[in-house]
Design a protein around this motif. Structure first.
Motif, short mmCIF file in Angstrom:
data_model
loop_
_atom_site.label_atom_id
_atom_site.label_comp_id
_atom_site.label_asym_id
_atom_site.label_seq_id
_atom_site.Cartn_x
_atom_site.Cartn_y
_atom_site.Cartn_z
N GLU A 91 0.84 -1.21 0.06
CA GLU A 91 0.03 0.04 -0.07
C GLU A 91 0.92 1.29 0.01
N HIS A 115 1.24 -10.55 -5.44
CA HIS A 115 0.67 -9.03 -6.03
C HIS A 115 1.86 -8.38 -6.73
N TYR A 133 0.72 -11.71 -1.68
CA TYR A 133 -0.74 -11.28 -1.87
C TYR A 133 -1.55 -11.60 -0.55
N ALA A 134 -2.35 -10.70 -0.44
CA ALA A 134 -3.19 -10.84 0.82
C ALA A 134 -4.57 -10.39 0.40
N PRO A 135 -5.61 -11.35 0.64
CA PRO A 135 -7.00 -11.01 0.31
C PRO A 135 -7.50 -9.70 0.87
N GLY A 136 -8.16 -8.82 0.07
CA GLY A 136 -8.49 -7.68 0.00
C GLY A 136 -7.60 -6.65 -0.51
N SER A 137 -6.41 -6.91 -0.79
CA SER A 137 -5.53 -5.98 -1.14
C SER A 137 -5.88 -5.57 -2.54
N ARG A 138 -5.96 -4.08 -2.76
CA ARG A 138 -6.52 -3.29 -3.86
C ARG A 138 -5.49 -3.39 -4.94
#
Length: 156
Positions: A91, A115, A133-138
């Motif tokens: 982020e 990601h 990768y993390a679930p919810g990363s935009r």
């Protein structure tokens, strides 16, 4: 006996100062000690290790050619597709790139836990920045097409 990791990569460029600034300001590498070579350039560090060697190809290239060899008609093999770096702080990097006006493409590949961000350096070299990768990363940059991932016996 075998390969343990990528040690470093070298960019030969007429734009060495701009290239160093890009890798410091955009990618987050740090300039550091470099042997007293007789040609201009710099070394950029990550985690205390010299990851990128930048060599200037301006002016008299005799000393550069002695060190790296003569590259008639170019600066490299021409077959390199991109350089990839494992990174952290997705982020923060996305926000920094956007605030700097840096265009980047990105995609997630949950199957391999990545990601990925892709951008170009001042020499047109594609740089890939890989984050866990993390679930919810935009995705905030330009979204890349999703990949169909399967298995193939023809691949190594």
């Amino acid at each position: 006996m075998g390969v343990l990791k990528l040690d470093h990569f070298t960019i030969r460029t007429e734009r060495w100062a701009e290239t160093a600034e890009f890798f410091e300001q955009v990618i987050g590498l740090t300039p550091g000690p470099r042997p007293g070579f007789l040609f201009p350039g710099c070394w950029m560090y990550a985690g205390g290790h010299p990851l990128l060697h930048i060599a200037s190809v301006t002016g008299d290239q005799k000393d550069l050619q002695v060190y790296l060899g003569d590259k008639q008609g170019g600066y490299g093999s021409g077959s390199l597709d991109h350089v990839s770096m494992r990174c952290e702080g997705l982020e923060q990097v996305q926000t920094r790139l956007q605030s700097m006006g840096i265009v980047f493409r990105e995609r997630v590949i949950p199957q391999i836990g990545e990601h990925q961000l892709f951008l170009e350096d001042p020499n047109g070299i594609t740089i890939e920045m890989i984050f866990d990768y993390a679930p919810g990363s935009r995705i905030v940059g330009q979204a890349m097409p999703h990949l169909a991932i399967g298995t193939s016996e023809d691949e190594c």
